[in-house]
Scaffold this motif. Structure first.
Motif, PDB file in Angstrom:
ATOM      1  N   ASP A 374      -1.508 -11.773  -9.901  1.00  0.00           N
ATOM      2  CA  ASP A 374      -0.753 -12.848  -9.257  1.00  0.00           C
ATOM      3  C   ASP A 374       0.198 -12.347  -8.175  1.00  0.00           C
ATOM      4  OD1 ASP A 374      -1.963 -14.797 -10.836  1.00  0.00           O
ATOM      5  OD2 ASP A 374      -0.503 -14.510 -12.453  1.00  0.00           O
ATOM      6  N   ALA A 375       0.465 -11.051  -8.169  1.00  0.00           N
ATOM      7  CA  ALA A 375       1.407 -10.492  -7.188  1.00  0.00           C
ATOM      8  C   ALA A 375       0.632  -9.894  -6.021  1.00  0.00           C
ATOM      9  CB  ALA A 375       2.286  -9.435  -7.851  1.00  0.00           C
ATOM     10  N   GLU A 376       0.698 -10.553  -4.861  1.00  0.00           N
ATOM     11  CA  GLU A 376      -0.029 -10.060  -3.697  1.00  0.00           C
ATOM     12  C   GLU A 376       0.703  -8.871  -3.071  1.00  0.00           C
ATOM     13  OE1 GLU A 376      -1.645 -12.634  -0.809  1.00  0.00           O
ATOM     14  OE2 GLU A 376      -2.008 -14.282  -2.213  1.00  0.00           O
ATOM     15  N   LEU A 377      -0.081  -7.917  -2.601  1.00  0.00           N
ATOM     16  CA  LEU A 377       0.459  -6.742  -1.929  1.00  0.00           C
ATOM     17  C   LEU A 377       0.418  -6.960  -0.415  1.00  0.00           C
ATOM     18  CD1 LEU A 377      -1.396  -3.989  -4.007  1.00  0.00           C
ATOM     19  CD2 LEU A 377       0.865  -4.975  -4.437  1.00  0.00           C
ATOM     20  N   HIS A 378       1.376  -6.359   0.278  1.00  0.00           N
ATOM     21  CA  HIS A 378       1.412  -6.484   1.739  1.00  0.00           C
ATOM     22  C   HIS A 378       0.294  -5.647   2.353  1.00  0.00           C
ATOM     23  CE1 HIS A 378       2.754  -5.384   5.857  1.00  0.00           C
ATOM     24  NE2 HIS A 378       3.029  -6.682   5.891  1.00  0.00           N
ATOM     25  N   VAL A 379      -0.436  -6.287   3.274  1.00  0.00           N
ATOM     26  CA  VAL A 379      -1.576  -5.649   3.927  1.00  0.00           C
ATOM     27  C   VAL A 379      -1.369  -5.665   5.433  1.00  0.00           C
ATOM     28  CG1 VAL A 379      -4.052  -5.845   4.392  1.00  0.00           C
ATOM     29  CG2 VAL A 379      -3.189  -6.276   2.094  1.00  0.00           C
ATOM     30  N   ALA A 380      -1.722  -4.563   6.087  1.00  0.00           N
ATOM     31  CA  ALA A 380      -1.699  -4.499   7.553  1.00  0.00           C
ATOM     32  C   ALA A 380      -3.021  -3.928   8.043  1.00  0.00           C
ATOM     33  CB  ALA A 380      -0.534  -3.639   8.036  1.00  0.00           C
ATOM     34  N   GLN A 381      -3.596  -4.569   9.064  1.00  0.00           N
ATOM     35  CA  GLN A 381      -4.818  -4.072   9.681  1.00  0.00           C
ATOM     36  C   GLN A 381      -4.593  -3.890  11.174  1.00  0.00           C
ATOM     37  OE1 GLN A 381      -7.703  -7.072   7.755  1.00  0.00           O
ATOM     38  NE2 GLN A 381      -8.948  -5.207   7.937  1.00  0.00           N
ATOM     39  N   THR A 382      -5.045  -2.774  11.696  1.00  0.00           N
ATOM     40  CA  THR A 382      -4.909  -2.486  13.124  1.00  0.00           C
ATOM     41  C   THR A 382      -6.238  -1.979  13.664  1.00  0.00           C
ATOM     42  OG1 THR A 382      -4.177  -0.213  12.688  1.00  0.00           O
ATOM     43  CG2 THR A 382      -2.464  -1.910  12.889  1.00  0.00           C
TER      44      THR A 382
END
Length: 420
Positions: A374-382
């Motif tokens: 239930d706890a979403e993790l921060h994601v970054a795409q470049t």
């Protein structure tokens, strides 16, 4: 047609080496016999007439099929492969074609395979049989007799004698295994030694004739069979092509040996399961019960601990495909479930705070821990156009919540595309 789908999805199975060699437990006449417990007859150079007496002492009154199969189920294992006949030639089932079996030659006088078949059906676990098709140290036409050569893999039997053994004992017993216990998942042959291609194929054909969906492993010999077996405890360096399985031990021996206390840790076993899944290989992990019918508590504890991890993280093992990158990652391993809405599973051996992966071209929609969905993790795409490099970064919680292996689930759009 042989049914490969269940086997490919299972990924994890229980191997059981159990026979009258458990009475000796690695000893003969008060002396420890080196090497594996189930090889005590060969390595101890025990004559047939002396070894046969172990059958009269085999009385596994504490055997409980439900207990064994329940353990496999709790461990997250999807199939169970047990030695119906090992190289010593003794049948651990009711064999109408031979009196050298558990029903006719032991005081126990009961068919344990019938009990296991019922328990496996209750738990939805595939029952499978190991059968030594070439080595048979009891039958004069079988290979591997210790008094005929310096090593077991030397051909010592005349072709006509070996052919007679196959027709008189091996094939009738394989037929019995496939007609007495309901649907069987696979027949696990071993050490083909001198068997020729036609004989290997005839065993494959016999299995498929009697049970068309039943699988045959590659150790039937001569590159026959429905899937391939790696060496005992063998770990490939990278992902493999095709269908492969590694049989492996929890300590050093397969059959029970009283002096073998070299137990692998749960962490080691769990990482082997993950490592093999990341390479597209099934893990067939062995237990060696005692002559009384007890699976050693050291094995039970480790399997239950693996099962607790599988209860949370099994999705990252079952029905997965191997790591699509041509390299491994320092922080752990990768498995994948491709599809219109695919998933990458990052098996974290280490906890770096942020995990970065180069080459994933798909758009990531969500990242979570399987232990905390239930706890979403921060994601970054470049994307760096000059380098044509896609980068994915996932921020991890400050503390690792699920040692020794925490699984990060990364959900993505479309068919998996990796630029590597």
């Amino acid at each position: 047609m042989p049914d490969m789908q269940w086997w490919r999805e299972a990924r994890f199975g229980m191997f059981i080496h159990w026979g009258i060699y458990a009475v000796a437990a690695g000893r003969w006449k008060g002396e420890f016999v080196p090497s594996l417990g189930e090889w005590v007859m060969y390595n101890g150079k025990i004559p047939v007439e002396e070894y046969e007496k172990l059958a009269g002492q085999f009385n596994p009154v504490k055997f409980d099929a439900e207990e064994w199969v329940s353990l496999a189920d709790r461990a997250g294992m999807r199939y169970l492969t047990i030695t119906a006949k090992h190289h010593d030639g003794f049948a651990m089932f009711d064999s109408p074609s031979s009196e050298y079996d558990i029903v006719d030659a032991t005081p126990y006088a009961h068919d344990v395979m019938a009990d296991l078949a019922e328990a496996c059906e209750r738990h939805g676990i595939k029952l499978c049989f190991y059968y030594s098709q070439a080595q048979d140290w009891h039958h004069p036409g079988g290979e591997g007799h210790w008094d005929r050569a310096d090593n077991w893999h030397t051909k010592t039997v005349a072709e006509e004698e070996f052919a007679a053994y196959l027709e008189e004992k091996a094939k009738p017993q394989v037929r019995e295994l496939l007609t007495q216990y309901g649907p069987i998942g696979l027949i696990w042959f071993d050490t083909p030694v001198a068997i020729n291609p036609e004989q290997s194929q005839s065993l494959v054909d016999l299995v498929h004739e009697l049970q068309p969906k039943c699988l045959v492993n590659g150790r039937v010999g001569n590159e026959k069979g429905d899937y391939s077996s790696l060496g005992d405890n063998q770990i490939p360096r990278g992902p493999v092509k095709g269908d492969w399985e590694t049989p492996a031990t929890i300590n050093d021996t397969w059959g029970f040996k009283v002096d073998d206390e070299n137990w692998k840790s749960t962490e080691t076993l769990l990482k082997l399961l993950v490592d093999l899944a990341s390479k597209g290989v099934n893990y067939l992990l062995n237990v060696g019960p005692t002559a009384e019918g007890i699976i050693p508590p050291e094995s039970v504890r480790r399997l239950e601990e693996i099962g607790a991890w599988m209860d949370v993280n099994g999705e990252a093992i079952y029905a997965t495909q191997p790591n699509p990158w041509p390299w491994e990652f320092e922080w752990g391993r990768v498995t994948v479930k491709p599809g219109p809405s695919g998933k990458l599973f990052l098996h974290m051996y280490e906890w770096p705070g942020c995990v970065s992966i180069a080459g994933l071209c798909n758009t990531v929609t969500r990242a979570t821990l399987l232990s905390d969905p239930d706890a979403e993790l921060h994601v970054a795409q470049t994307y760096e156009p000059q380098a044509k490099l896609h980068m994915l970064s996932v921020d991890l919680p400050a503390e690792c919540p699920d040692e020794p292996v925490t699984v990060v689930q990364v959900e993505f759009e479309g068919e998996l595309e990796v630029d590597a």
